[in-house]
Scaffold this active site. Structure first.
Site, short mmCIF file in Angstrom:
data_model
loop_
_atom_site.label_atom_id
_atom_site.label_comp_id
_atom_site.label_asym_id
_atom_site.label_seq_id
_atom_site.Cartn_x
_atom_site.Cartn_y
_atom_site.Cartn_z
N GLY A 1 0.84 -1.19 0.00
CA GLY A 1 0.00 0.00 0.00
C GLY A 1 0.88 1.24 0.00
O GLY A 1 1.90 1.27 -0.68
N CYS A 2 0.50 2.24 0.75
CA CYS A 2 1.25 3.49 0.82
C CYS A 2 2.71 3.25 1.19
O CYS A 2 3.01 2.71 2.26
CB CYS A 2 0.60 4.42 1.85
SG CYS A 2 1.57 5.88 2.23
N PHE A 3 3.63 3.67 0.32
CA PHE A 3 5.04 3.38 0.61
C PHE A 3 5.57 4.21 1.77
O PHE A 3 6.55 3.84 2.41
CB PHE A 3 5.94 3.49 -0.62
CG PHE A 3 5.81 4.71 -1.49
CD1 PHE A 3 5.40 5.94 -1.01
CD2 PHE A 3 6.14 4.62 -2.84
CE1 PHE A 3 5.31 7.06 -1.83
CE2 PHE A 3 6.06 5.73 -3.68
CZ PHE A 3 5.64 6.95 -3.17
#
Length: 204
Positions: free
Chosen positions: A25-27
């Site tokens: 998901g969001c890095f």
């Protein structure tokens, strides 16, 4: 001390540095989680898994490049193993979600492990089976061959502790403040805790 990619690659101790590439998901969140792990030397946020060369963040987010938001985790294999990295990874995401992660939807936010060798593939398959058994549910995380990794812009590196001022829906905040607001509003920790309970390594 968190080292930059350039310092890691230039270091005489580079032979003792291994790399695990994952999409969670969001890095920003993957970077924040894994830079707290003993044995991890640094994490680079970027993109991989698609066909577009040198993609921009906007292009990847648009979902047409085939890339995932991903992170390269640089670690000392004498202190932490690849298998341990993968176990932490699975327990830091919702691996049952095939459509993205938490509030971030779309193909670029899916979970995946990118493997370079037969040994890494075997370790990833074992970790996936272990996670599936622990949850009692099908795990959607893909295991894919590693390809080119494109580093995201500097504005995305270490965002979770950044001091630059950015405009958010709640007004002006530092990057660190914006990250904290985003992570809470997105429901990442709440969902991970719901799934993994006390086995979730990054929930405090």
């Amino acid at each position: 001390m968190i080292l930059s990619l350039a310092l890691l690659m230039a270091s005489p101790a580079v032979a003792k540095t291994s790399i695990a590439t994952v999409a969670g998901g969001c890095f920003w969140c993957v970077e924040a989680d894994f830079e707290s792990v003993p044995g991890v030397k640094g994490v680079i946020s970027g993109f991989t898994g698609g066909k577009t060369r040198n993609p921009t963040y906007k292009e990847v987010k648009g979902g047409k490049t085939g890339h995932y938001e991903a992170a390269q985790i640089f670690y000392d294999p004498a202190r932490i193993s690849y298998e341990q990295i993968l176990e932490l990874f699975f327990r830091s995401v919702d691996p049952t979600d095939a459509g993205g992660q938490f509030c971030d939807r779309g193909s670029s936010y899916r979970t995946a492990i990118f493997v370079k060798t037969a040994a890494e593939k075997a370790a990833a398959e074992a970790a996936k089976a272990k996670a599936q058994a622990a949850l009692g549910r099908k795990v959607a995380t893909m295991i894919l061959p590693a390809g080119p990794f494109y580093k995201a812009g500097e504005e995305h590196q270490n965002y979770y502790r950044g001091k630059h001022i950015v405009l958010t829906r709640r007004g002006l905040k530092t990057q660190a403040g914006a990250y904290a607001f985003y992570r809470k509003a997105c429901g990442r920790d709440q969902r991970v805790k719901q799934l993994w309970g006390s086995a979730a390594p990054f929930i405090h």
